[in-house]
Design an enzyme around this catalytic site. Structure first.
Site, short mmCIF file in Angstrom:
data_model
loop_
_atom_site.label_atom_id
_atom_site.label_comp_id
_atom_site.label_asym_id
_atom_site.label_seq_id
_atom_site.Cartn_x
_atom_site.Cartn_y
_atom_site.Cartn_z
N GLN A 524 0.82 -1.21 0.00
CA GLN A 524 0.00 0.00 0.00
C GLN A 524 0.86 1.26 0.00
O GLN A 524 0.50 2.27 -0.60
CB GLN A 524 -0.92 0.01 1.22
CG GLN A 524 -1.90 1.17 1.26
CD GLN A 524 -2.82 1.21 0.05
OE1 GLN A 524 -3.06 0.19 -0.58
NE2 GLN A 524 -3.32 2.38 -0.29
N GLU A 525 1.99 1.23 0.67
CA GLU A 525 2.83 2.42 0.79
C GLU A 525 3.51 2.80 -0.53
O GLU A 525 3.47 3.95 -0.95
CB GLU A 525 3.92 2.20 1.86
CG GLU A 525 3.43 2.31 3.28
CD GLU A 525 3.18 3.75 3.70
OE1 GLU A 525 3.46 4.68 2.91
OE2 GLU A 525 2.67 3.96 4.82
N SER A 526 4.15 1.84 -1.17
CA SER A 526 5.01 2.18 -2.32
C SER A 526 4.81 1.31 -3.54
O SER A 526 5.42 1.58 -4.58
CB SER A 526 6.48 2.06 -1.89
OG SER A 526 6.82 0.70 -1.62
N TYR A 636 -6.46 3.63 3.68
CA TYR A 636 -5.16 2.99 3.91
C TYR A 636 -5.31 1.81 4.88
O TYR A 636 -4.82 0.70 4.60
CB TYR A 636 -4.20 4.03 4.47
CG TYR A 636 -2.83 3.52 4.84
CD1 TYR A 636 -1.79 3.55 3.91
CD2 TYR A 636 -2.55 3.06 6.12
CE1 TYR A 636 -0.52 3.11 4.25
CE2 TYR A 636 -1.29 2.62 6.47
CZ TYR A 636 -0.28 2.64 5.53
OH TYR A 636 0.98 2.20 5.87
#
Length: 680
Positions: A524-526, A636
């Site tokens: 999810q972050e990158s 998120y």
């Protein structure tokens, strides 16, 4: 991104390009000077340097990314270009992203100039069809030629587009003006748009709307929006429609920042002077803002609204959330009623399908018909694709398992993807460091053209092949996003890849972290982009902020850390997992709380778990996640937990429970170890 990664990526891209058609053959590997020209032009375009772009364009001829160079040069001077120049560009680069992007830009310009003839002629060739303002221009042409009576759906479509736009625009405002003139928009339609613009703090958009319905009041709008307190203090209460609406806009603006003050203003002065609908709207905004602050009195504000139909979908969504977290037992009757009056489009969202079904199943008396209706709702979304899909699966008594993998793309299918000109350009642009351009071109290719690069839609097999091409080139974000677009076939190994597996799993297990949770967060972050950097400065696989990296490095004993190491793969993983472990321990192992803290900061997550100084109900993890006030963090948390469940199924080969990972969320247990309050 490290040098060896760049070299490897370019090598793979160049190998892929070897099978390209002659007209789109790739530059040779020693094409650094030509690549430098493209990079220079990209920078000149960002600066708006028209002269530099025109001077460099001849040097870009023959380069694989020539369509980008030509687009930048013409786009920079589009306001001065002749129609013939534009059409020459469009015919030179047919079926490309750049052709359709420039046509979109040109059509917007034609709309602003009211050149309806040219706009009409070019409309059939426009493929993107995702620009709301441009769509409103096309609808305006239809209104001018045939009138709204020829197509009654026009008014609904314009209303939907106009209400969804948060910035002032010309196209939908023009269409709305026309529909108001022909009495297909009511004054209330227009005033509601003005209220929304006041809520978004967009005085120009609010003024544009007011000018349609009450031109004489338009100049008063900036005062009502920018100086709402002063406006309300100096205006005399009087039942005059235009003044009332300006008051409503001012009250809405106050409510967005201080719902308690708006509540007092309504009860002490303004409520008697407003219509029922106006009062309901203001109370809806106050209720929503109170719900977003997790105030206990949010439902009290909503209770002052006698008719939920006067509220919009956003207000109803927050009323539903407030009802879900209204104590240890949700107010299911309020949940059911609020969802029941949402628009048909909102009710199709898996979020509200799931909670509507839960509300039906929570009725005191469940008939076979109600049970059947609720189960049908859950079955309509149940699956492994997302958060509520997984929860629906569990509600029906099934857990998350890895779907049967579809047959791998054949060599022929991969070869077709490899020879797709748009995918070639996308990979090459990403390899050069022009990630934004490469991503846009890739998305266009996989959304609006077929495997041969012609206008169409890729089949599941074509999407799987394109995704595999991205995976093979370690362009993980395009691999994931493309694989997620398949409609029937689900390849979990594509959708949930595990790059850097040895490093991630070894580090996670060393510090007693669930590797599936780490992978769920990184995805999810990158999307596994090693050199990813956010607009606020977070960097690397785990998107660590510089100050957090420095603090965590000291905390975990990582000596010699310097800020330039933040995108080093192993350093980023060590710091990111170290920080995640500290956060998780601080929140007694709660995955949703730790994910919320990782994204929005530990202090916010502490407040969200128990807003009233450690006092509050114990909630299902899903209810807590749905009530996270920040849209970005709410999305998120849900995606990280759904990702985690999918990765756990892949890693262990065993059925998984999302509900178990969500757990329950409530005030901190007094017997738990002290919180790590210094966590940044």
């Amino acid at each position: 991104m490290k040098l060896f990664v760049i070299v490897s990526l370019f090598t793979n891209v160049l190998l892929a390009l070897g099978a390209a058609q002659p007209s789109l053959a790739a530059p040779a590997s020693n094409n650094a000077p030509a690549d430098a020209v493209i990079t220079d032009m990209a920078q000149a375009f960002k600066r708006g340097d028209r002269k530099r772009l025109t001077a460099l364009l001849p040097q870009a001829k023959g380069h694989l990314l020539e369509p980008w160079a030509a687009y930048w040069e013409l786009k920079a001077r589009l306001d001065e270009a002749s129609p013939q120049e534009v059409r020459t560009f469009l015919s030179r680069y047919p079926a490309t992203y750049q052709e359709d992007r420039l046509r979109n830009d040109w059509l917007l310009l034609l709309g602003q100039r009211r050149d309806w003839t040219t706009l009409s002629d070019e409309h059939p060739h426009y493929r993107m069809r995702d620009d709301r303002e441009l769509r409103c221009y096309f609808l305006t042409i239809e209104l001018l030629e045939k009138g709204p009576q020829a197509n009654p759906a026009i008014a609904d479509e314009v209303r939907k587009n106009w209400m969804a736009m948060r910035e002032a625009d010309d196209g939908c405002t023009l269409a709305a003006d026309r529909l108001f003139f022909t009495q297909h928009f009511t004054a209330l339609d227009v005033w509601r748009k003005a209220r929304l613009m006041a809520e978004y703090n967009r005085p120009r958009g609010a003024r544009n709307a007011v000018y349609i319905v009450a031109p004489e009041a338009a100049d008063a709008v900036p005062e009502a929006v920018n100086n709402a307190d002063k406006f309300l203090a100096t205006h005399i209460a009087a039942p005059q429609k235009v003044r009332q609406e300006l008051v409503v806009m001012a009250l809405v603006k106050v409510a967005t920042t201080d719902p308690d003050k708006a509540d007092k203003l309504m009860r002490s002065k303004w409520q008697p002077y407003l219509t029922t609908e106006e009062r309901h709207w203001v109370w809806g905004v106050i209720g929503r803002q109170s719900a977003m602050r997790l105030d206990d009195d949010a439902l009290t504000h909503f209770a002052r609204v006698a008719h939920d139909k006067d509220l919009n979908d956003d207000m109803l969504a927050w009323k539903t959330r407030a009802a879900l977290r209204a104590g240890s037992t949700p107010k299911w009757n309020v949940v059911e009623a609020a969802i029941g009056v949402m628009s048909a489009e909102a009710r199709r969202d898996p979020t509200w399908i799931y909670w509507h079904a839960r509300a039906l199943l929570a009725r005191k008396k469940i008939t076979p018909q109600i049970q059947q209706e609720a189960n049908a709702m859950l079955e309509s979304i149940a699956g492994v694709r997302g958060f509520y899909e997984q929860l629906a699966l569990e509600e029906l008594g099934r857990k998350v398992t890895v779907p049967a993998r579809p047959a791998a793309p054949t060599g022929e299918e991969i070869d077709i993807a490899r020879r797709n000109p748009s995918l070639q350009r996308a990979l090459y642009a990403i390899g050069m460091g022009l990630r934004s351009e490469g991503v846009r071109e890739w998305n266009y290719a996989t959304n609006l053209v077929d495997a041969q690069g012609k206008a169409g839609v890729m089949s599941d097999r074509e999407l799987l092949a394109a995704a595999q091409l991205a995976c093979d080139n370690q362009v993980w974000d395009r691999c994931i996003n493309t694989s997620e677009r398949t409609r029937v076939a689900i390849d979990f190994e594509q959708r949930f890849p595990m790059p850097h597996k040895d490093a991630v799993i070894a580090r996670a297990r060393t510090i007693n972290l669930d590797p599936a949770y780490v992978y769920g967060l990184i995805r999810q972050e990158s999307r596994f982009v090693t050199d990813a950097r956010s607009h606020v400065g977070a960097a690397g696989l785990m998107q660590v902020m510089p100050a957090t990296a420095k603090w965590t490095a000291r905390k975990i004993g990582l000596t010699g850390f310097t800020p330039d190491q933040i995108t080093d793969r192993d350093t980023n993983i060590a710091i990111g997992t170290g920080y995640l472990k500290l956060v998780l321990d601080s929140f007694e192992g709660s995955m949703p709380l730790a994910a919320g803290a990782y994204n929005a900061g530990p202090s916010r997550a502490r407040r969200w778990r128990a807003p009233n100084e450690g006092v509050g109900p114990v909630l299902e993890g899903a209810i807590w996640a749905e009530n996270v006030p920040f849209h970005e963090t709410r999305d998120y948390v849900k995606k990280v937990l759904a990702n985690t469940t999918s990765y756990a199924a892949l890693i262990t080969g065993q059925p998984q429970s999302l509900k178990a990972k969500l757990g329950m969320v409530g005030p901190r247990d007094a017997a738990a170890p002290a919180e790590n309050l210094e966590l940044p």
